[in-house]
Design a protein around this motif. Sequence first.
Motif: not given
Length: 192
Positions: A40, A61, A125, A128, A147, A187
């Motif tokens: 990450y 990610h 992707l 976040y 997560h 997750t």
Amino acid sequence: MRKLVYYMAASIDGFIAAPDGDGDVYPISEEFTAYASAEYPETLPTHVRPMLGIENAANVHFDTIVMGRNTYEPALRIDVTSPFAHMRQYVASRSLKESPDPAVEIVSGDVVAKIRELKAEDGDLGIYLCGGADLAGQLRDEIDELHVKTYPVVLGAGIPMFSEKYGAMNLELMSNRVFDNGLIFTTYARKR
């Protein structure tokens, strides 16, 4: 469709920070730091990446980050106006009228509409969701995955994962891993 992923640290009693917003209550784990640096890297602020030897690491990610004003504020206090320069950056804020950096877009209107727009973009992707609790509460119905880094700490009080009224969110376990300091990284995918 791209996914919105709420990636956060939490105490075992479900708080993401102390009552005053301090997030430095969680013990550092060299093993997890190495894992996060490899798996990450984009979740680590741009100004921290050189110290970890990952300044040029590719995003794995996420290519976009969204955070609330309170999450953005610590970077501003140390004169870092673009804390995640390796991603597109959005700050949801009703009080910030202008961005202190051209690389950071302020979302002062309908944040749900903005997230839906970002999720509809082409790309592999995700987005976040960095925090905080108020923003996570507003975006609760848009979150596709959680997560969670659960630390072996009980805070007793603090800022919860979500600031919102009651409403169950059903999740499916995707993965679970325990690290050397007792941190459990889990997750979940949202059941829709």
